[in-house]
Design an enzyme around this catalytic site. Sequence first.
Site, PDB file in Angstrom:
ATOM      1  N   GLU A 139      53.550  26.939  13.312  1.00  0.00           N
ATOM      2  CA  GLU A 139      52.147  27.114  12.952  1.00  0.00           C
ATOM      3  C   GLU A 139      51.276  26.681  14.140  1.00  0.00           C
ATOM      4  O   GLU A 139      51.544  25.642  14.742  1.00  0.00           O
ATOM      5  CB  GLU A 139      51.785  26.260  11.733  1.00  0.00           C
ATOM      6  CG  GLU A 139      50.390  26.585  11.236  1.00  0.00           C
ATOM      7  CD  GLU A 139      49.988  25.792   9.986  1.00  0.00           C
ATOM      8  OE1 GLU A 139      50.783  24.966   9.494  1.00  0.00           O
ATOM      9  OE2 GLU A 139      48.860  26.006   9.528  1.00  0.00           O
TER      10      GLU A 139
ATOM     11  N   GLU B  73      54.833  21.503   7.294  1.00  0.00           N
ATOM     12  CA  GLU B  73      55.326  21.760   5.944  1.00  0.00           C
ATOM     13  C   GLU B  73      56.330  22.903   5.823  1.00  0.00           C
ATOM     14  O   GLU B  73      56.443  23.499   4.746  1.00  0.00           O
ATOM     15  CB  GLU B  73      54.129  22.067   5.043  1.00  0.00           C
ATOM     16  CG  GLU B  73      53.425  23.418   5.310  1.00  0.00           C
ATOM     17  CD  GLU B  73      52.175  23.321   6.187  1.00  0.00           C
ATOM     18  OE1 GLU B  73      52.074  22.362   6.968  1.00  0.00           O
ATOM     19  OE2 GLU B  73      51.313  24.213   6.084  1.00  0.00           O
ATOM     20  N   ASN B  74      57.093  23.240   6.879  1.00  0.00           N
ATOM     21  CA  ASN B  74      58.038  24.350   6.820  1.00  0.00           C
ATOM     22  C   ASN B  74      58.806  24.342   5.498  1.00  0.00           C
ATOM     23  O   ASN B  74      59.255  23.299   5.041  1.00  0.00           O
ATOM     24  CB  ASN B  74      59.056  24.227   7.956  1.00  0.00           C
ATOM     25  CG  ASN B  74      58.406  23.840   9.253  1.00  0.00           C
ATOM     26  OD1 ASN B  74      57.597  24.574   9.777  1.00  0.00           O
ATOM     27  ND2 ASN B  74      58.722  22.641   9.743  1.00  0.00           N
TER      28      ASN B  74
ATOM     29  N   GLU C 140      52.521  17.030   3.037  1.00  0.00           N
ATOM     30  CA  GLU C 140      53.443  18.131   3.374  1.00  0.00           C
ATOM     31  C   GLU C 140      54.170  18.617   2.123  1.00  0.00           C
ATOM     32  O   GLU C 140      54.400  19.811   1.955  1.00  0.00           O
ATOM     33  CB  GLU C 140      54.444  17.704   4.458  1.00  0.00           C
ATOM     34  CG  GLU C 140      53.830  17.134   5.732  1.00  0.00           C
ATOM     35  CD  GLU C 140      52.705  17.965   6.337  1.00  0.00           C
ATOM     36  OE1 GLU C 140      52.709  19.194   6.160  1.00  0.00           O
ATOM     37  OE2 GLU C 140      51.800  17.368   6.980  1.00  0.00           O
TER      38      GLU C 140
ATOM     39  N   HIS D 112      52.002  20.935   0.080  1.00  0.00           N
ATOM     40  CA  HIS D 112      51.877  22.279   0.659  1.00  0.00           C
ATOM     41  C   HIS D 112      52.886  23.259   0.056  1.00  0.00           C
ATOM     42  O   HIS D 112      52.697  24.466   0.149  1.00  0.00           O
ATOM     43  CB  HIS D 112      52.126  22.236   2.169  1.00  0.00           C
ATOM     44  CG  HIS D 112      50.877  22.058   2.998  1.00  0.00           C
ATOM     45  ND1 HIS D 112      49.725  22.769   2.773  1.00  0.00           N
ATOM     46  CD2 HIS D 112      50.626  21.286   4.095  1.00  0.00           C
ATOM     47  CE1 HIS D 112      48.805  22.428   3.686  1.00  0.00           C
ATOM     48  NE2 HIS D 112      49.320  21.527   4.484  1.00  0.00           N
TER      49      HIS D 112
HETATM   50  N1  B3K Z   1      50.021  22.638   8.791  1.00  0.00           N
HETATM   51  C1  B3K Z   1      50.309  21.654   9.795  1.00  0.00           C
HETATM   52  C2  B3K Z   1      49.398  21.705  10.975  1.00  0.00           C
HETATM   53  C3  B3K Z   1      49.727  22.725  11.976  1.00  0.00           C
HETATM   54  C4  B3K Z   1      48.894  22.546  13.201  1.00  0.00           C
HETATM   55  C5  B3K Z   1      49.103  23.637  14.196  1.00  0.00           C
HETATM   56  N2  B3K Z   1      48.413  23.376  15.440  1.00  0.00           N
HETATM   57  C6  B3K Z   1      50.319  20.275   9.233  1.00  0.00           C
HETATM   58  C7  B3K Z   1      49.545  20.080   7.999  1.00  0.00           C
HETATM   59  O1  B3K Z   1      48.356  20.254   7.932  1.00  0.00           O
HETATM   60  O2  B3K Z   1      50.155  19.761   7.026  1.00  0.00           O
HETATM   61 ZN    ZN Z   2      48.240  20.466   5.848  1.00  0.00          ZN
END
Ligand code: B3K
Ligand code: ZN
Length: 880
Positions: free
Chosen positions: A131, A274-275, A308, A311
Amino acid sequence: MSQVTPITEVFEAKPQEKLLSEYRVAEFTVSTLDLEFDLFDNNTLVKATSEVQRTSKHSEPLFLFGEQLKLVALMVDNRDYSDYQLVEGGILIHNLPDQFTLQITTEINPQSNKAFEGLYKSGDAFCTQCEAEGFRRITYYLDRPDVMAKFTTKISADKTLYPALLSNGNLVAQGELDNGRHWVSWADPFPKPAYLFALVAGKFDCLKDTFTTKSGKKVALELFVDIGNLDKTAHAMLSLKNAMKWDEQRFNLEYDLDIYMIVAVDFFNMGAMENKGLNIFNSKFVLANAQSATDQDYLGIEAVIGHEYFHNWTGNRITCRDWFQLSLKEGLTVFRDQEFSSDLGSRPVNRIANVKIMRNNQFAEDAGPMSHPIRPESVMEMNNFYTLTVYDKGAEVIRMIHTLLGEAKFQQGMQLYVQRFDGQAVTCDDFVAAMQDASGIDLTLFKRWYSQSGTPQVNVSDYFDSTQNSYQITFKQKSLATADQKNKQVLHIPVNLELLDGDGNAFDLGNGRRHQVLSLTQKEQTFVYKNIATKPVPSLFRDFSAPVKYQYAYSDPQLLHLIHFASDDFSRWDAGQMLFNKYLLINVLQKKSNQKMALPPVFIEAFRSVLISDDLDPALITDMFEFVSEAGAMELFECVDIEALHHAREFMLEQLAIELKDEFVSAYQNHQVTGDYQPVSADIANRKLANLALLFISRADPLAANKLVITQIQQSDNMTDHLGALLAANRGQLDCRDKVMSDFEDKWHHNGLVMDKWFSLQATSLDSAVLSNIKALFQHRSFDFSNPNRLRALVGAFVQNNPYYFHASDGSGYQFLTEQLIKLNEQNPQVASRLITPLIQFKRLDEHRKQLIKEQLNRLLQLDNLALDLFEKVSKALTQ
Ligand code: B3K
Ligand code: ZN
């Protein structure tokens, strides 16, 4: 003077901004993507096989994003295919059928990837960060969030070096290969965008546990850390289980895969990612034990693990249509993690912490050159939009919806949102529509919060008619033009209001209600209350019911009244903040005109009563004494006098310390925690107050503090108290300072995360040699310029939290930061782009400093290879 390139010329040479209004549905979709990784440090092979379909009748070529890739082979329907062009930012494949199998093999170099985006090495392990747009550094792909495919991933690697081979979903097969290699295959049954892809390969210690969901499904939980760190994993695992349980109880959302994995790595640009089924974390937000982590670290871990995990529904199962919608998942998920922390710990303390972020940092972003609405409309570099505005103001916007709907209707809205959009990539409008439809509450006007940037100002005035026993209160809202947006509209602003009588009781506002949420929907609005016997003291924006700056001409006694009697703890705190800010403004003026600074007795008495109060939580008492930061206070001025601000603020803290010395000494003694360290609310609160007291004692009585610090370090069994003592030694420049700092270094130099605390103490020192000390620390045995955590601890702490020296009038701070940015520009532009913040927010500085900053920004602008991340910010700052 050197030749300055005209700004316009530089602009023309750079790529255009991407616009929300230009969003188009993708011309192709991908239903499945099978990935095969053959992992090697310098030449990893990635074979990507996808099933691709055209979305409608058209004959467009297929454009796939790709960066820093070496194309090895390309096949369509199992045949070599040559009708393609490598173009800037990707590949164009021509004359494709309507449906086909695409096989692309690329070669990448994880070892040389120091931007930590795509596939890279963190120490000895392979890991990924995709991301927002990192997947395109792994293979050519339709790397956009609305293209959702089912992924399978096969990984092969050396078995001794990489016994753990992890990816998203469930493990489906594994086997041995020749040459000491092995392979593992993973399948993720949930379609997802590429940004949620993850791969990890390494040798780890693993903490295993299980969680049984409310419908009886047993989920394996696995937490991977560097070898030797198992003793620091218990809190992260506990936090994960608490998060899973909480999401079931409060949001009725259950986990969906057989396994949930978290891997902690040392080299990571942000907090965590959060993969799907395989979160990758900055080790800072996983590792904790009593000796190495503070209470704040424990709370941070709980919040980020929760964030996370949450998400999985708000982000993964339902994702964003395009990156302009980022707040759809981030604002909502921050709101959810804030609620999680508030339900598990102290609600007011959490609320105050959230509001501090808004006031100390987000308001400045809103007023600066990068100002944008929570749903931005134009973006150059997406990584620049993971901002306090999208995240924290985004969460405030969700919180306002929650305030307007109430918990029950808000949860109905959430259920409808999930039911309608599960498995889809959607927009902020879709979210608000679900909330509106489920609640029956009209949010049309409210939606402007998504498109309007800037911090609204609300001026409040009132009139009490004693002959009629009637009270009227008038609100005027105003939003000033921001860098990105000239014309502003009226917003729907919820005001949570309470009216206190002279005894501190809340008046009945009708039907027995003791407080009320008013909806401001016009430029000016007056509300009238009958049966109000005496002139009330209004408690406004209780619980910070809207992210605005508000003003009411409170007298000192009125603020005192609120500190004592407001029924909302946040409002009591807020009244204390207002009192402090009022005298800060006065004392800055005094200092500027070389007049004597002073604090009136009423000020001292207000805070004395807080400090000795029996009914306040010690954590809240501490918060009452944590005033606006020096950097945050800059927002209080049109044009700030850096020196006067610093000296006035220091003067006020010192006066409080001197006047309340006895009370601080008692607080220190009365709030000592006995027994083994436990990160539980009551103990955290006591440690917090005792360490605050120590800090004030170090200002008032350095000799006494010196003794207390030495004893506290000898006796403490935990990092919170150890660090509390170091902080006092540093702030009070105590005699023991050098010794306790070097003992700490001796003990912890092998542990980077712990040393970050030490680096930050060095960086925020008020010693006039601070900058040269920082420069010398670049050679320190524990420092590593390529590690983002170390950089943030040393450079970040200096530029953000030491404004007095960062803004030194000789420009040395600006020059220093620029030098670091130049070094980082090529290696890790994302981290550079975070560090630059205080250099672009110069609107409130004097002309001399503005000029010095502009010189440095121009220096950056003239770099041949200035990364887009920095270009976007520098160019906006120079033209604001
Ligand atoms: N979604 C990620 C953040 C990604 C940042 C990319 N530069 C972490 C979060 O907000 O949970
Ligand atoms: Zn987030």
